[in-house]
Design a protein around this motif. Structure first.
Motif, PDB file in Angstrom:
ATOM      1  N   GLN A 268      31.368 -39.540   0.860  1.00 50.64           N
ATOM      2  CA  GLN A 268      32.260 -40.351   1.685  1.00 50.64           C
ATOM      3  C   GLN A 268      32.219 -39.884   3.141  1.00 50.64           C
ATOM      4  O   GLN A 268      32.105 -38.695   3.418  1.00 50.64           O
TER       5      GLN A 268
ATOM      6  N   VAL B  41      36.210 -33.334  -3.138  1.00 50.20           N
ATOM      7  CA  VAL B  41      35.555 -34.295  -4.028  1.00 50.20           C
ATOM      8  C   VAL B  41      34.993 -35.467  -3.233  1.00 50.20           C
ATOM      9  O   VAL B  41      33.882 -35.941  -3.496  1.00 50.20           O
TER      10      VAL B  41
ATOM     11  N   ASN C 203      31.074 -36.669  -2.916  1.00 54.07           N
ATOM     12  CA  ASN C 203      30.694 -38.016  -3.326  1.00 54.07           C
ATOM     13  C   ASN C 203      30.097 -38.823  -2.182  1.00 54.07           C
ATOM     14  O   ASN C 203      29.855 -40.022  -2.330  1.00 54.07           O
TER      15      ASN C 203
END
Length: 353
Positions: free
Chosen positions: A316, A310, A314
Motif C-alpha cells: 500500500q 501489514v 501488502n
C-alpha cells in the motif's frame, strides 16, 4: 485543567517565576482546557513534566520561566543521566524522609525528554514568553543525548494478521466480553485507531453503508480543531474476522443507538450473560484488554502499529495508509513500520540469482 498542567510546588511558588506560573495558570485556564480537551493523556504527562522541571529549577536556583538555554541544557542533561528530582516540599521534611530510600531509575528515554521539552515550550507559549532564540547549544546537547540513548524510540510491537485471527478464535463468544473484545480488536486494527479514539468513540459517529463502515471522528490527537475526520472500515469475506459484522453484533448486544461504543462489563451471576454498562472503557483498560487477548508483549498501540506494518508489506502507498491513520508525514509511517528482521524483510532474498 490548566491549574494542574502548570502546577508549581510550594517551595517554588514563592519565587518570582513560580508566582508568574501560578498567575499564568489562572489567566489561561479556559483556553487551555479547550486546547487540551480530548488529549487527557498529554495533559497528564505535561502536568508531571512541568512539576519535575519547576522542582529542578527551584532545587538549583534556576529560573523556569522564561528559561535561558543554560537552564534547558542542564535540565535535559539531568533527565538523560539521573532519576527525576523530587519536588521540594514546603518544610523540606518529605525530601529528607525520602533521601537515600528511592532506587535510581536511570536515564529517561529520548522520547520522554522530548516530551518534557514540549511541555516547557507549551508553558512558555501560554505564559506569553518565547523560548530562547539561540537554541544551537540545546540542539547539540539533544543530539548528544540521542547518540547515547539511541535515536530509535521504544515502539509497541506489531502482530501479524494470523496472530490476530488466532486471538479471535480463542475468544468465548458466548460471553459479553468475548463479543465486545472481538469487535474492539478487529475495529482497532482495521481502522488504525488510537487508544484515545476507541475510548471516545460514540455510536452516533458510526455510519454503516453497503461498501463500508464510515467512522466520523470529531476530534483526534492530530485533529484538535473540530474538523471531522473520517475512517473507512471495510467488510471482510470471512464473517468471523469481519470488523463491520462483528461490530454490528456487539452493538446489537449493547442494545442502544447512542452513547459510548466500548464500555465496561460488570460481573454477572453464575449461568447468566453479563449486561454491558454505560461506562466507557478507559485507555488503561483497553491496553490491558489487548495484552490479555494478544499477549503481554503487545499494547493498545500495537493495533495501529500492526495496521501500518501489514499495509506496507501488502504494497500500500503511503498516501493510502495516511488516509486511514491520519498521520501527517511519511516519516511517521517509517517510524511505525516494524520491518527490522534482517532475514524476514530483506530485498537480498529476491535478486533472482
Amino acid at each position: 485543567m490548566s491549574k494542574h498542567l502548570l502546577h508549581v510546588p510550594a517551595a517554588a511558588a514563592g519565587t518570582v517565576a513560580g508566582r508568574e506560573l501560578v498567575r499564568t495558570s489562572a489567566k489561561v485556564a479556559g483556553f487551555l482546557e479547550t486546547g487540551l480537551r480530548g488529549a487527557a493523556n498529554t495533559a497528564r504527562a505535561y502536568t508531571s513534566d512541568l512539576k519535575s522541571y519547576v522542582g529542578f529549577c527551584a532545587l538549583h536556583g534556576l529560573t523556569p520561566l522564561p528559561a535561558d538555554v543554560a537552564t534547558l541544557t542542564e535540565y535535559v542533561a539531568h533527565l538523560a543521566t539521573d532519576k527525576p528530582a523530587p519536588a521540594p516540599s514546603e518544610g523540606g521534611g518529605r525530601e529528607k524522609k525520602q533521601k537515600g530510600q528511592q532506587p535510581l531509575t536511570g536515564p529517561h528515554s529520548l522520547a520522554t525528554i522530548k516530551r518534557h521539552l514540549a511541555a516547557i515550550r507549551k508553558a512558555h507559549q501560554l505564559g506569553g514568553h518565547q523560548m530562547p532564540a539561540t537554541v544551537d547549544a540545546l540542539n547539540v546537547v539533544m543530539e548528544g543525548i540521542a547518540r547515547i540513548l539511541g535515536k530509535r524510540q521504544d515502539q509497541a510491537q506489531a502482530f501479524t494478521v494470523e496472530q490476530l485471527k488466532t486471538a479471535i478464535r480463542a475468544l468465548d463468544l458466548e460471553t459479553t466480553a468475548g463479543v465486545r473484545d472481538r469487535a474492539l480488536l478487529l475495529l482497532g486494527f482495521a481502522g488504525a485507531f488510537r487508544r484515545s479514539e476507541l475510548v471516545g468513540l460514540n455510536i452516533e459517529e458510526l455510519e454503516f453503508t453497503e461498501r463500508a463502515l464510515v467512522v466520523h471522528l470529531a476530534k483526534s490527537k492530530t485533529n484538535q480543531y473540530g474538523e471531522t475526520e473520517e475512517k473507512a472500515v471495510f467488510y471482510a469475506p470471512n464473517a468471523d474476522f469481519c470488523p463491520v459484522r462483528c461490530l454490528r453484533a456487539w452493538l446489537t448486544l449493547l442494545g442502544r443507538s447512542t452513547g459510548p461504543v466500548f464500555v465496561k462489563i460488570p460481573r454477572a451471576a453464575p449461568g447468566q450473560m453479563a449486561l454491558p454498562s454505560g461506562k466507557r472503557l478507559s485507555d488503561i483498560s483497553i491496553n490491558k484488554l489487548v495484552q490479555k487477548r494478544l499477549g503481554k508483549q503487545y499494547s493498545a498501540h500495537s493495533l495501529r502499529v500492526s495496521f501500518v506494518t501489514v499495509a506496507v508489506l501488502n504494497g500500500q502507498s503511503h498516501k493510502a495508509i495516511k488516509n486511514q491513520t491520519k498521520q501527517k508525514t511519511d516519516a511517521m509511517i517509517e517510524r511505525y513500520t516494524q520491518l527490522n528482521n534482517v532475514v524476514a524483510y530483506n530485498a537480498a532474498q529476491n535478486l533472482g540469482l
